[in-house]
Design a protein around this motif. Structure first.
Motif, PDB file in Angstrom:
ATOM      1  N   UNK A 137      -3.845  -1.127  -5.150  1.00  0.00           N
ATOM      2  CA  UNK A 137      -4.047  -2.189  -6.122  1.00  0.00           C
ATOM      3  C   UNK A 137      -3.344  -1.871  -7.437  1.00  0.00           C
ATOM      4  N   UNK A 138      -3.376  -0.607  -7.823  1.00  0.00           N
ATOM      5  CA  UNK A 138      -2.729  -0.197  -9.067  1.00  0.00           C
ATOM      6  C   UNK A 138      -1.213  -0.351  -8.974  1.00  0.00           C
ATOM      7  N   UNK A 139      -0.629   0.016  -7.848  1.00  0.00           N
ATOM      8  CA  UNK A 139       0.810  -0.140  -7.661  1.00  0.00           C
ATOM      9  C   UNK A 139       1.190  -1.618  -7.619  1.00  0.00           C
ATOM     10  N   UNK A 140       0.362  -2.445  -7.000  1.00  0.00           N
ATOM     11  CA  UNK A 140       0.621  -3.883  -6.945  1.00  0.00           C
ATOM     12  C   UNK A 140       0.574  -4.487  -8.338  1.00  0.00           C
ATOM     13  N   UNK A 141      -0.381  -4.029  -9.146  1.00  0.00           N
ATOM     14  CA  UNK A 141      -0.485  -4.494 -10.514  1.00  0.00           C
ATOM     15  C   UNK A 141       0.742  -4.069 -11.315  1.00  0.00           C
TER      16      UNK A 141
END
Length: 54
Positions: free
Chosen positions: A44-48
């Motif tokens: 999720x952090x990489x997608x953000x």
């Protein structure tokens, strides 16, 4: 599946069998249609981070 819906061993086994059959049907459909399933996972952090960079 991390948690079974039922407590009885037979029902839990049947639930796992149905889940496996459903996953195999999804994989067969992707294979027959020529659209392979995504094999990479993005956190999720990489997608953000990707959405903020664009």
């Amino acid at each position: 599946m991390r948690r079974a819906r039922y407590r009885d061993l037979r029902k839990t086994h049947l639930e796992h069998v149905f889940t496996a059959v459903a996953l195999n049907l999804i994989r067969l459909d992707a294979w027959w249609s020529g659209h392979p399933l995504d094999r990479t996972r993005v956190s999720h952090l990489a997608r953000l981070d990707l959405s903020l960079a664009a």
